[in-house]
Design an enzyme around this catalytic site. Structure first.
Site, mmCIF file in Angstrom:
data_model
loop_
_atom_site.group_PDB
_atom_site.id
_atom_site.type_symbol
_atom_site.label_atom_id
_atom_site.label_comp_id
_atom_site.label_asym_id
_atom_site.label_seq_id
_atom_site.Cartn_x
_atom_site.Cartn_y
_atom_site.Cartn_z
ATOM 1 N N LYS A 179 0.821 -1.162 0.175
ATOM 2 C CA LYS A 179 0.171 0.043 -0.045
ATOM 3 C C LYS A 179 0.886 1.154 0.180
ATOM 4 C CE LYS A 179 -4.306 -1.856 0.129
ATOM 5 N NZ LYS A 179 -5.175 -1.547 -1.075
ATOM 6 N N GLU A 225 -9.589 5.840 3.221
ATOM 7 C CA GLU A 225 -10.518 4.861 3.475
ATOM 8 C C GLU A 225 -9.557 3.561 3.910
ATOM 9 O OE1 GLU A 225 -9.836 5.114 0.753
ATOM 10 O OE2 GLU A 225 -9.399 2.948 0.002
ATOM 11 N N SER A 251 1.727 -9.615 -0.956
ATOM 12 C CA SER A 251 1.373 -8.215 -0.873
ATOM 13 C C SER A 251 1.571 -7.712 0.479
ATOM 14 C CB SER A 251 0.043 -7.913 -1.425
ATOM 15 O OG SER A 251 -0.989 -8.737 -0.784
#
Lengths: 409, 265
Positions: A95, A117, A384
């Site tokens: 991210k 969010e 990830s």
């Protein structure tokens, strides 16, 4: 329809019939400003240099490519599985790649506040981190249900100086957090940038988020060629909104010999209705500003999704994935909670890596894919995120009752 | 049943603004919504806006979200919206639907326009549909002979306002503030400036919504706008009422006060 090109799929923010911009008029000006800023930044060597410098000296890029030898041998039919280690990034997931880029765009636009969010909390933590680094005010919206599932990440965001607002309406998960972030943004847009965390939402967000995650695929392609001497047979990733998948797919879309495989959350099983498998259990519709595959009822009402993984628990998916799905360039399959947790345990035991439960869905997919493709195959998986945030969920799942997973039986 | 255009013409001749009142279908329940909308029409509301309850209403504040939750929990679906429209259109008041885009697309763009026209509806307000994404919708509304209403906002550039006003029929919906639906203590100066900028670019009537909840605010807006749109205040009146009858009384009193305001421009 022609196959996607990795560099020019966007016709005015559309991917075939998907994407677009379905938003209140009040946001049009902000999206236009963001679009213009993004395009000017892309061709500005100083912007690129600053982002690359942060990626190298703050985030820790390039992330390594690990051989999963024992995992491959025991669980994947002997296929050679290579893990792109986005779990080793600062803040523990992919991210941060997108957030650093968008935070620089916020600064470039002169905005003093960012909002985000978050589902699993990884995007919220990354946003809080970048906000602290760049001296921006930060508010993160998180479904109340998710604040319970991911209490550790709530504390991390607060330690980083962000305000975390639990969302108590609707299904109280990621979908509702996005609604609330959009409502905030409509009200505060003159001084606020909304750092959307995945490759969905109104144009230009899908394109921007993909661009900032492109580094995953670019690095991995070079690393695989160096390591193996050829391209992989398949590239795999878990798909919630689909940003990590889009990042690693981006470097291989134009190589038709490379299979692209996305694994969505099957929850309790697609047949139960309690899942987040948009391609298996959804249909084209409009959600959160984009046309894409959506879990919806016969009247177009969004159906709540379900997954053990907060980060995959979302009823929509990035519009470019919808296009890749329809064109057949990428194949998407559901992975149920129990399969994902079995893969989670397998990686812990064979490789000494505790993956995020999101990423464990990709691992479970690779276990199937390896057996399908056979021992000669090379499979690249985007790992990830790391599983520190999921230790409590995993401990409960495996009946460890408070003991850490590595102690468990 | 009159058209929107006739209603705006009549109001202009009477030197007043058109009062547009909103409730979501199925709130407080199917019949309760129809009863309240009828009372609103009897008490001075000129044009009715029936909301199509949607699971992800990102333009709506807490009050309307609560009403929509109630409607959806009771199973309100698109056919219930159309039957509500039919019941209100029968009173003679021009009746519109306010809907987010996905339910219309899922119903079928042509089918929705056609069925709404058959129910006596005169148009649709689409808060998350931009003219750029509207190709099929423009054809469908033209073919069905209903109006399509788009929004402008204080952040809209003059170029955007020209695009939106060019695509809209019926009237231009001017969002008074940067924000979501809900009652506010002041309407704010942005609304007047937005209406003035829009007026310079179109001959269509302009109605102001978001944040109008009292007769005084209606009077203030009526000084410069052709229409006043009130939603959350009607919802709030029903939510706060101790009984169904008290709710209808409160809705009637609010409509009377707003209608008087719209005549005090």
């Amino acid at each position: 329809m022609a196959l996607a090109s990795s560099d020019s799929p966007e016709l005015a923010g559309h991917f075939g019939e998907y994407g677009g911009r379905f938003v209140p008029e009040a946001l049009t000006a902000a999206l236009d400003e963001l679009d213009a800023t993004f395009r000017s930044a892309l061709v500005d060597p100083a912007f690129r240099a600053e982002l690359d410098w942060l990626q190298a000296t703050y985030n820790g890029r390039p992330s390594p490519l690990s051989e999963a030898r024992r995992f491959s041998a025991q669980y994947c039919g002997g296929a050679r599985v290579l893990l792109k280690r986005e779990d080793l990034n600062h803040t523990g997931s992919h991210k941060i790649n997108n957030v650093l880029g968008q935070a620089l765009l916020a600064v470039r636009m002169g905005k003093k506040r960012v909002i985000a969010e978050t589902g699993a909390g990884q995007h919220g933590v990354a946003t809080a981190t970048a906000a602290a680094l760049m001296g921006l005010e930060c508010t993160v919206y998180m479904g109340e249900e998710d604040t319970r599932r991911q209490a550790l990440n709530v504390a991390r965001m607060q330690l980083l100086g962000a305000e975390v607002i639990p969302v108590t309406i609707g299904s109280r998960t990621l979908k509702d957090a996005i609604n609330e972030a959009m409502r905030d943004w409509v009200t505060s847009v003159d001084r606020t940038h909304y750092i959307l965390g995945t490759v969905t939402g109104p144009a230009p967000f899908p394109e921007i988020v993909k661009e900032f995650h492109r580094v995953i695929g670019s690095e991995a392609r070079v690393q695989v060629l160096e390591r193996v001497g050829r391209l992989p047979d398949a590239v795999a990733a878990c798909v919630g909104g689909g940003s990590n998948a889009m990042g690693i797919f981006s470097a291989f879309i134009d190589d038709p010999q490379v299979q692209l495989r996305g694994y969505e959350a099957g929850g309790d099983g697609v047949e139960t209705g309690r899942h987040a498998a948009r391609f298996s259990g959804g249909s084209p519709g409009v959600l959160h500003g984009a046309r894409t595959y959506v879990m919806q009822d016969q009247w177009g009402q969004t159906v709540p999704s379900h997954s053990i993984s907060a980060g995959l628990d979302y009823p929509g998916v990035g519009p470019e994935h919808a296009w890749l799905h329809d064109t057949g360039r990428a194949v998407y399959e559901p992975v149920n909670d129990d399969e994902a947790m079995a893969a989670f345990a397998a990686l812990c035991r064979t490789e000494g890596i505790i993956p995020a439960i999101e990423s464990a869905h990709g691992l479970a997919g690779v276990m199937r894919l390896g057996r399908e493709l056979g021992p000669e195959a090379v499979i690249l998986l985007n790992l990830s995120g790391r599983g520190d945030k999921d230790v409590e969920t995993a401990a409960r799942w495996f009946g460890l009752d408070g003991a850490s997973p590595e102690d468990g039986g | 049943m009159g058209s929107l255009q006739e209603m705006f013409d009549t109001a202009r001749a009477e030197n007043r603004a058109v009062l547009i009142g909103y409730l979501p279908a199925g709130f407080p329940d199917h019949e309760g919504c129809i009863d309240a909308l009828r009372v609103m029409v009897e008490s001075g509301v000129d044009v009715v806006e029936v909301g199509l309850p949607y699971s992800d209403p990102l333009m709506d504040g807490a009050t309307i979200q609560q009403a929509v939750d109630i409607a959806l929990s009771a199973g309100t679906a698109t056919p219930d919206v159309l039957s509500t429209v039919a019941a209100i259109a029968a009173t003679g008041a021009p009746t519109l639907v306010m809907s987010y885009w996905n339910p219309i697309e899922k119903y079928g763009v042509d089918a929705f326009a056609r069925d709404l026209a058959s129910a006596g509806g005169v148009g649709v307000i689409t808060p998350d549909l931009t003219p750029e994404e509207s190709g099929p919708w423009m054809r469908a509304t033209d073919s069905a002979g209903i109006d399509r209403v788009y929004l402008v906002a204080p952040s809209s550039s003059d170029e955007r306002i020209a695009v939106v006003a060019g695509a809209t029929t019926g009237f231009v919906y001017a969002a008074s503030t940067m924000g979501v639906t809900g009652t506010r203590t002041t309407v704010g100066s942005a609304a007047g400036e937005l209406v003035a900028r829009t007026r310079a670019l179109t001959d269509r009537p302009i109605a102001v919504g978001l944040g109008v909840s009292t007769g005084d605010q209606a009077a203030e807006v009526s000084a410069y706008a052709d229409g006043v749109i009130v939603g959350s205040a009607f919802v709030r009146a029903l939510l706060d009422a101790p009984s169904r009858g008290a709710g209808l009384d409160a809705v009637a009193a609010l409509a009377v006060s707003l209608a008087a305001g719209a005549r005090r421009r």
